[in-house]
Design a protein around this motif. Structure first.
Motif, short mmCIF file in Angstrom:
data_model
loop_
_atom_site.label_atom_id
_atom_site.label_comp_id
_atom_site.label_asym_id
_atom_site.label_seq_id
_atom_site.Cartn_x
_atom_site.Cartn_y
_atom_site.Cartn_z
N PHE A 44 41.46 28.84 43.59
CA PHE A 44 40.92 29.04 42.25
C PHE A 44 40.57 27.71 41.62
CE2 PHE A 44 45.46 28.80 41.67
CZ PHE A 44 45.66 28.10 40.50
N GLY A 45 39.69 27.82 40.64
CA GLY A 45 39.25 26.69 39.84
C GLY A 45 39.51 27.01 38.38
N THR A 46 38.79 26.34 37.48
CA THR A 46 39.09 26.54 36.07
C THR A 46 38.73 27.94 35.57
OG1 THR A 46 37.00 25.56 35.43
CG2 THR A 46 38.91 24.13 35.44
N PHE A 47 37.64 28.50 36.03
CA PHE A 47 37.30 29.85 35.56
C PHE A 47 36.83 30.78 36.66
CE2 PHE A 47 32.69 30.00 35.52
CZ PHE A 47 32.35 28.67 35.53
N ARG A 48 37.02 30.38 37.92
CA ARG A 48 36.70 31.27 39.05
C ARG A 48 37.88 31.29 39.99
NH1 ARG A 48 31.19 30.83 41.94
NH2 ARG A 48 32.20 32.58 42.86
N ARG A 49 38.02 32.38 40.71
CA ARG A 49 39.13 32.50 41.66
C ARG A 49 38.71 33.36 42.84
NH1 ARG A 49 42.74 36.62 37.99
NH2 ARG A 49 41.04 38.05 37.61
#
Length: 139
Positions: A44-49
């Protein structure tokens, strides 16, 4: 086409664009953190997973959704710190992209970028870089 930039300014414009593009791609990709959960690979990243657990109420158990996507809402981002990171990093990427596109336009339009505009753009670019590096504003 006349340019309002010197040779160094043209190099700065293209490097700025490459750095802004790399920052934006890094921001949008969900591969900041990699691991495993429930014997599945997750990231995951800041607003995607990718591959995330959800509660299946009909079967009364947690199942893994094996797809990538955004969080359903801003409040669905796991913590307040992660939400702040999303906003600050997104703001930084936006500033970097704004300066890079302005600089690229300066390669094609004469008298677009003066010495003062170049200095202001450099300051905005510095601020955008600080924000997108995760070190936003000395945090």
């Amino acid at each position: 086409m006349a340019s309002s930039l010197t040779c160094a300014g043209i190099v700065w414009a293209f490097l700025s664009f490459l750095c802004a593009a790399a920052s934006c791609v890094g921001f949008f990709m969900p591969y900041w953190l990699l691991g495993s959960q429930l014997e599945k690979s997750v990231s995951f990243g800041t607003f995607r997973r990718c591959s995330y657990p959800v509660r299946d109420e009909s079967r009364q158990m947690t199942v893994m959704v094996e797809q990538c996507g955004r969080y359903a809402s801003f409040q669905a981002i796991p913590s307040a710190e992660w939400r702040i990171c999303t906003v600050v990093t997104g703001l930084g990427c936006g500033l970097l992209l704004l300066v890079a596109l302005t600089a690229l336009m300066g390669c094609c339009v004469s008298e677009l970028i003066s010495r003062t505009v170049g200095r202001v753009a450099g300051g905005i670019q510095f601020l955008g870089g600080k924000c997108s590096c995760g070190d936003g504003m000395g945090m």
